[in-house]
Each structure stands twice: as structure tokens, then as C-alpha cells.
Design a protein around this motif. Structure first.
Motif, PDB file in Angstrom:
ATOM      1  N   GLU A 187     -26.887  29.052 -30.476  1.00 26.48           N
ATOM      2  CA  GLU A 187     -27.628  28.086 -29.669  1.00 26.48           C
ATOM      3  C   GLU A 187     -26.915  27.807 -28.347  1.00 26.48           C
ATOM      4  N   TYR A 188     -25.605  27.733 -28.389  1.00 29.44           N
ATOM      5  CA  TYR A 188     -24.809  27.542 -27.181  1.00 29.44           C
ATOM      6  C   TYR A 188     -25.013  28.706 -26.216  1.00 29.44           C
ATOM      7  N   ASN A 189     -24.982  29.916 -26.746  1.00 31.07           N
ATOM      8  CA  ASN A 189     -25.188  31.100 -25.911  1.00 31.07           C
ATOM      9  C   ASN A 189     -26.574  31.079 -25.267  1.00 31.07           C
ATOM     10  N   PHE A 190     -27.596  30.711 -26.048  1.00 24.85           N
ATOM     11  CA  PHE A 190     -28.946  30.610 -25.481  1.00 24.85           C
ATOM     12  C   PHE A 190     -28.968  29.630 -24.313  1.00 24.85           C
ATOM     13  N   ALA A 191     -28.335  28.493 -24.485  1.00 24.34           N
ATOM     14  CA  ALA A 191     -28.359  27.452 -23.461  1.00 24.34           C
ATOM     15  C   ALA A 191     -27.566  27.832 -22.218  1.00 24.34           C
ATOM     16  N   THR A 192     -26.480  28.540 -22.391  1.00 21.81           N
ATOM     17  CA  THR A 192     -25.605  28.830 -21.249  1.00 21.81           C
ATOM     18  C   THR A 192     -25.880  30.168 -20.578  1.00 21.81           C
ATOM     19  N   GLN A 193     -26.634  31.040 -21.224  1.00 24.13           N
ATOM     20  CA  GLN A 193     -26.879  32.362 -20.646  1.00 24.13           C
ATOM     21  C   GLN A 193     -28.315  32.548 -20.159  1.00 24.13           C
ATOM     22  N   GLY A 194     -29.058  31.459 -20.056  1.00 22.31           N
ATOM     23  CA  GLY A 194     -30.453  31.549 -19.618  1.00 22.31           C
ATOM     24  C   GLY A 194     -30.606  32.188 -18.251  1.00 22.31           C
ATOM     25  N   SER A 195     -29.754  31.816 -17.306  1.00 26.70           N
ATOM     26  CA  SER A 195     -29.874  32.394 -15.962  1.00 26.70           C
ATOM     27  C   SER A 195     -29.528  33.880 -15.961  1.00 26.70           C
ATOM     28  N   ASP A 196     -28.625  34.288 -16.844  1.00 31.61           N
ATOM     29  CA  ASP A 196     -28.306  35.718 -16.954  1.00 31.61           C
ATOM     30  C   ASP A 196     -29.534  36.503 -17.396  1.00 31.61           C
ATOM     31  N   TRP A 197     -30.261  35.980 -18.386  1.00 31.27           N
ATOM     32  CA  TRP A 197     -31.468  36.646 -18.870  1.00 31.27           C
ATOM     33  C   TRP A 197     -32.570  36.635 -17.823  1.00 31.27           C
ATOM     34  N   TYR A 198     -32.661  35.566 -17.058  1.00 34.16           N
ATOM     35  CA  TYR A 198     -33.638  35.499 -15.974  1.00 34.16           C
ATOM     36  C   TYR A 198     -33.391  36.648 -14.991  1.00 34.16           C
ATOM     37  N   PHE A 199     -32.134  36.836 -14.592  1.00 36.16           N
ATOM     38  CA  PHE A 199     -31.826  37.885 -13.623  1.00 36.16           C
ATOM     39  C   PHE A 199     -31.986  39.284 -14.206  1.00 36.16           C
ATOM     40  N   VAL A 200     -31.746  39.454 -15.487  1.00 39.76           N
ATOM     41  CA  VAL A 200     -32.006  40.745 -16.139  1.00 39.76           C
ATOM     42  C   VAL A 200     -33.498  41.061 -16.068  1.00 39.76           C
ATOM     43  N   ALA A 201     -34.332  40.085 -16.420  1.00 36.04           N
ATOM     44  CA  ALA A 201     -35.782  40.291 -16.372  1.00 36.04           C
ATOM     45  C   ALA A 201     -36.245  40.556 -14.942  1.00 36.04           C
ATOM     46  N   GLU A 232     -46.716  34.809 -22.449  1.00 34.79           N
ATOM     47  CA  GLU A 232     -46.799  34.348 -23.838  1.00 34.79           C
ATOM     48  C   GLU A 232     -45.696  33.353 -24.172  1.00 34.79           C
ATOM     49  N   ASN A 233     -44.573  33.461 -23.485  1.00 37.82           N
ATOM     50  CA  ASN A 233     -43.425  32.596 -23.760  1.00 37.82           C
ATOM     51  C   ASN A 233     -43.240  31.494 -22.733  1.00 37.82           C
ATOM     52  N   GLY A 234     -44.225  31.347 -21.841  1.00 35.64           N
ATOM     53  CA  GLY A 234     -44.209  30.252 -20.886  1.00 35.64           C
ATOM     54  C   GLY A 234     -43.140  30.343 -19.820  1.00 35.64           C
ATOM     55  N   VAL A 235     -42.766  31.557 -19.449  1.00 36.04           N
ATOM     56  CA  VAL A 235     -41.784  31.748 -18.392  1.00 36.04           C
ATOM     57  C   VAL A 235     -42.349  32.688 -17.339  1.00 36.04           C
ATOM     58  N   ASN A 236     -41.773  32.648 -16.143  1.00 33.95           N
ATOM     59  CA  ASN A 236     -42.174  33.565 -15.081  1.00 33.95           C
ATOM     60  C   ASN A 236     -40.997  33.796 -14.164  1.00 33.95           C
ATOM     61  N   LEU A 237     -41.193  34.706 -13.230  1.00 36.44           N
ATOM     62  CA  LEU A 237     -40.123  35.057 -12.306  1.00 36.44           C
ATOM     63  C   LEU A 237     -40.261  34.339 -10.960  1.00 36.44           C
TER      64      LEU A 237
END
Length: 78
Positions: free
Chosen positions: A15-29, A69-74
């Protein structure tokens, strides 16, 4: 306003990783979306193949579908 997230580590490491690495996943996408777009938009004529072109377009569309589907966008994090 402040927001404080607390985690019991190591039990809540995931859960900590999910919370702290969100911006990393955004930039990967974002980078993947840009790469897919470049592959079909700037494909050299000698490499053009309709199936290949369509595969890039379909993969990009699928990425957008999964994000929707997951309520996110770029467009930015809101």
C-alpha cells in the motif's frame, strides 16, 4: 489543508508503494502513450504495414480504454 498518510511497515509495504509511486506509474503510462503514437504517426514509408500500423493504434486505444475504466487520464492528475 494537509493530508497525512500513515502506513504500518513492513505489513503495509504494498500500500505504501502504491501511494508513493503513483507519479512514476503516471509517467510510464504517458511515455508508453507517446511511444505508441510516434510509432504509427512517424512510421517510415518503407516500414509501413497496415497490420503493424493498426496494432499500434489498437494498443494506444486500449491504453486509453483501461485508463477510462479506472478513472484516470493523461491530462494531468486531478
Amino acid at each position: 489543508m494537509k493530508a497525512i498518510l500513515e502506513f504500518n511497515l513492513p505489513e503495509e509495504q504494498t500500500e505504501y508503494n502504491f501511494a508513493t509511486q503513483g507519479s512514476d506509474w503516471y509517467f510510464v503510462a504517458w511515455k508508453m502513450e507517446q511511444w505508441l503514437r510516434q510509432q504509427y504517426k512517424y512510421m517510415p514509408d518503407e516500414e509501413y504495414n497496415e497490420d503493424r500500423y493498426n496494432a499500434y493504434v489498437e494498443a494506444r486505444e486500449k491504453l486509453f480504454e483501461l485508463m477510462q475504466e479506472n478513472g484516470v487520464n493523461l491530462d494531468g492528475v486531478s
